[in-house]
Design a protein around this motif. Structure first.
Motif, PDB file in Angstrom:
ATOM      1  N   ASP A 109      -4.422  13.118  -4.752  1.00 41.06           N
ATOM      2  CA  ASP A 109      -5.237  12.029  -5.300  1.00 41.06           C
ATOM      3  C   ASP A 109      -5.906  11.275  -4.146  1.00 41.06           C
ATOM      4  O   ASP A 109      -5.240  10.867  -3.196  1.00 41.06           O
ATOM      5  CB  ASP A 109      -4.325  11.088  -6.093  1.00 41.06           C
ATOM      6  N   PRO A 110      -7.221  11.082  -4.206  1.00 38.54           N
ATOM      7  CA  PRO A 110      -7.900  10.319  -3.151  1.00 38.54           C
ATOM      8  C   PRO A 110      -7.315   8.912  -2.960  1.00 38.54           C
ATOM      9  O   PRO A 110      -7.305   8.380  -1.851  1.00 38.54           O
ATOM     10  CB  PRO A 110      -9.358  10.247  -3.615  1.00 38.54           C
ATOM     11  N   ALA A 111      -6.798   8.317  -4.027  1.00 35.05           N
ATOM     12  CA  ALA A 111      -6.188   6.987  -3.919  1.00 35.05           C
ATOM     13  C   ALA A 111      -4.933   7.027  -3.045  1.00 35.05           C
ATOM     14  O   ALA A 111      -4.628   6.059  -2.346  1.00 35.05           O
ATOM     15  CB  ALA A 111      -5.844   6.444  -5.304  1.00 35.05           C
ATOM     16  N   PHE A 112      -4.220   8.143  -3.079  1.00 33.58           N
ATOM     17  CA  PHE A 112      -3.049   8.320  -2.214  1.00 33.58           C
ATOM     18  C   PHE A 112      -3.466   8.192  -0.752  1.00 33.58           C
ATOM     19  O   PHE A 112      -2.898   7.419   0.009  1.00 33.58           O
ATOM     20  CB  PHE A 112      -2.412   9.692  -2.478  1.00 33.58           C
ATOM     21  N   ARG A 113      -4.482   8.957  -0.372  1.00 31.53           N
ATOM     22  CA  ARG A 113      -4.959   8.946   1.014  1.00 31.53           C
ATOM     23  C   ARG A 113      -5.477   7.559   1.400  1.00 31.53           C
ATOM     24  O   ARG A 113      -5.230   7.089   2.504  1.00 31.53           O
ATOM     25  CB  ARG A 113      -6.046   9.999   1.216  1.00 31.53           C
ATOM     26  N   PHE A 168       0.831  -1.207   0.000  1.00 27.02           N
ATOM     27  CA  PHE A 168       0.000   0.000   0.000  1.00 27.02           C
ATOM     28  C   PHE A 168       0.868   1.261   0.000  1.00 27.02           C
ATOM     29  O   PHE A 168       0.560   2.237  -0.692  1.00 27.02           O
ATOM     30  CB  PHE A 168      -0.946   0.022   1.202  1.00 27.02           C
ATOM     31  N   LEU A 169       1.953   1.245   0.765  1.00 29.43           N
ATOM     32  CA  LEU A 169       2.824   2.422   0.818  1.00 29.43           C
ATOM     33  C   LEU A 169       3.552   2.645  -0.501  1.00 29.43           C
ATOM     34  O   LEU A 169       3.716   3.788  -0.938  1.00 29.43           O
ATOM     35  CB  LEU A 169       3.814   2.295   1.975  1.00 29.43           C
ATOM     36  N   LYS A 170       3.970   1.575  -1.141  1.00 26.55           N
ATOM     37  CA  LYS A 170       4.647   1.719  -2.434  1.00 26.55           C
ATOM     38  C   LYS A 170       3.699   2.270  -3.492  1.00 26.55           C
ATOM     39  O   LYS A 170       4.097   3.094  -4.322  1.00 26.55           O
ATOM     40  CB  LYS A 170       5.254   0.392  -2.878  1.00 26.55           C
ATOM     41  N   VAL A 171       2.449   1.844  -3.460  1.00 32.06           N
ATOM     42  CA  VAL A 171       1.465   2.390  -4.406  1.00 32.06           C
ATOM     43  C   VAL A 171       1.226   3.860  -4.085  1.00 32.06           C
ATOM     44  O   VAL A 171       1.168   4.698  -4.994  1.00 32.06           O
ATOM     45  CB  VAL A 171       0.146   1.587  -4.380  1.00 32.06           C
ATOM     46  N   ALA A 172       1.109   4.197  -2.801  1.00 28.93           N
ATOM     47  CA  ALA A 172       0.884   5.590  -2.405  1.00 28.93           C
ATOM     48  C   ALA A 172       2.010   6.489  -2.913  1.00 28.93           C
ATOM     49  O   ALA A 172       1.758   7.627  -3.340  1.00 28.93           O
ATOM     50  CB  ALA A 172       0.752   5.704  -0.886  1.00 28.93           C
ATOM     51  N   GLU A 173       3.240   5.986  -2.893  1.00 25.85           N
ATOM     52  CA  GLU A 173       4.375   6.783  -3.377  1.00 25.85           C
ATOM     53  C   GLU A 173       4.220   7.172  -4.842  1.00 25.85           C
ATOM     54  O   GLU A 173       4.745   8.197  -5.261  1.00 25.85           O
ATOM     55  CB  GLU A 173       5.687   6.000  -3.224  1.00 25.85           C
ATOM     56  N   THR A 174       3.488   6.387  -5.606  1.00 21.73           N
ATOM     57  CA  THR A 174       3.333   6.658  -7.043  1.00 21.73           C
ATOM     58  C   THR A 174       2.198   7.634  -7.331  1.00 21.73           C
ATOM     59  O   THR A 174       2.048   8.068  -8.480  1.00 21.73           O
ATOM     60  CB  THR A 174       3.067   5.360  -7.835  1.00 21.73           C
ATOM     61  N   LYS A 175       1.421   7.969  -6.314  1.00 22.61           N
ATOM     62  CA  LYS A 175       0.258   8.841  -6.501  1.00 22.61           C
ATOM     63  C   LYS A 175       0.594  10.271  -6.079  1.00 22.61           C
ATOM     64  O   LYS A 175       1.472  10.509  -5.255  1.00 22.61           O
ATOM     65  CB  LYS A 175      -0.927   8.351  -5.644  1.00 22.61           C
ATOM     66  N   GLU A 176      -0.144  11.205  -6.639  1.00 20.98           N
ATOM     67  CA  GLU A 176      -0.055  12.586  -6.178  1.00 20.98           C
ATOM     68  C   GLU A 176      -0.726  12.679  -4.810  1.00 20.98           C
ATOM     69  O   GLU A 176      -1.733  11.998  -4.567  1.00 20.98           O
ATOM     70  CB  GLU A 176      -0.761  13.532  -7.162  1.00 20.98           C
ATOM     71  N   SER A 177      -0.195  13.509  -3.939  1.00 23.45           N
ATOM     72  CA  SER A 177      -0.751  13.610  -2.580  1.00 23.45           C
ATOM     73  C   SER A 177      -2.171  14.165  -2.571  1.00 23.45           C
ATOM     74  O   SER A 177      -2.883  14.026  -1.581  1.00 23.45           O
ATOM     75  CB  SER A 177       0.154  14.451  -1.688  1.00 23.45           C
ATOM     76  N   LEU A 229      -0.363  12.369   5.722  1.00 21.67           N
ATOM     77  CA  LEU A 229      -1.740  12.709   5.359  1.00 21.67           C
ATOM     78  C   LEU A 229      -2.045  14.186   5.600  1.00 21.67           C
ATOM     79  O   LEU A 229      -2.710  14.827   4.794  1.00 21.67           O
ATOM     80  CB  LEU A 229      -2.727  11.842   6.139  1.00 21.67           C
ATOM     81  N   VAL A 230      -1.560  14.722   6.707  1.00 17.75           N
ATOM     82  CA  VAL A 230      -1.850  16.115   7.043  1.00 17.75           C
ATOM     83  C   VAL A 230      -1.089  17.071   6.130  1.00 17.75           C
ATOM     84  O   VAL A 230      -1.661  18.026   5.600  1.00 17.75           O
ATOM     85  CB  VAL A 230      -1.514  16.406   8.531  1.00 17.75           C
ATOM     86  N   ASP A 231       0.205  16.812   5.941  1.00 12.76           N
ATOM     87  CA  ASP A 231       1.058  17.736   5.193  1.00 12.76           C
ATOM     88  C   ASP A 231       1.116  17.444   3.694  1.00 12.76           C
ATOM     89  O   ASP A 231       1.553  18.290   2.925  1.00 12.76           O
ATOM     90  CB  ASP A 231       2.490  17.708   5.739  1.00 12.76           C
ATOM     91  N   GLY A 232       0.741  16.227   3.308  1.00 11.12           N
ATOM     92  CA  GLY A 232       0.856  15.844   1.907  1.00 11.12           C
ATOM     93  C   GLY A 232       2.295  15.630   1.473  1.00 11.12           C
ATOM     94  O   GLY A 232       2.591  15.543   0.288  1.00 11.12           O
ATOM     95  N   ASP A 233       3.202  15.543   2.441  1.00  8.20           N
ATOM     96  CA  ASP A 233       4.628  15.360   2.159  1.00  8.20           C
ATOM     97  C   ASP A 233       4.946  13.871   2.185  1.00  8.20           C
ATOM     98  O   ASP A 233       4.858  13.218   3.228  1.00  8.20           O
ATOM     99  CB  ASP A 233       5.461  16.108   3.197  1.00  8.20           C
ATOM    100  N   LYS A 234       5.343  13.339   1.048  1.00  4.61           N
ATOM    101  CA  LYS A 234       5.584  11.903   0.919  1.00  4.61           C
ATOM    102  C   LYS A 234       6.876  11.439   1.583  1.00  4.61           C
ATOM    103  O   LYS A 234       7.139  10.246   1.628  1.00  4.61           O
ATOM    104  CB  LYS A 234       5.624  11.508  -0.548  1.00  4.61           C
TER     105      LYS A 234
END
Length: 133
Positions: A45-49, A34-43, A93-98
């Protein structure tokens, strides 16, 4: 039954019938995935969250499943790692900083490698895995 439902049912049965050590490994693998997929998304993007939240839920379950009795020092160390990851992912999640994702992946990967070295025969004698002992 359609194929996606059949695949989901198979995965669910595989998880439910797995020995505790395998479940622990599968949870770590899931959080990493899940974290690796999140890294590929824009912060934004709802899928990121969603992927960050799913990883957070797994980490929370890992922390809550700790058995502090057999080895209090080890379980306290694991709990501190889990709490650190939960804080990092909350900040993500709060800052959007990956930037907080990579340390969590490294920790989970290290833990996964450690769990893979555990001899399942040791677990079989006890009847269940003491997650931290």
């Amino acid at each position: 039954m359609n194929h996606p439902n059949a695949a989901a049912a198979y995965r669910n049965e595989q998880f439910e019938n797995a020995p505790p050590l395998k479940i622990l490994q599968m949870l770590n693998e899931g959080a990493i995935r899940f974290l690796k997929v999140a890294e590929t998304k824009e912060s934004t993007d709802p899928a990121f969250r969603e992927h960050i939240r799913r990883a957070e839920e797994i980490i929370s379950e890992l922390r809550l499943s700790l058995n502090h009795d057999p080895n209090p020092e080890l379980s306290a160390n694991l709990e501190n790692l889990y709490l650190f990851m939960q804080r990092e992912l909350s900040r993500v999640l709060v800052d959007g900083d990956k930037a907080g994702i990579a340390p969590c992946i490294r920790i989970l990967s290290t833990l996964l490698e450690g769990w893979k070295t555990v001899n399942p025969a040791q677990d079989a004698g006890a009847g269940q895995l003491d997650h931290a002992g």
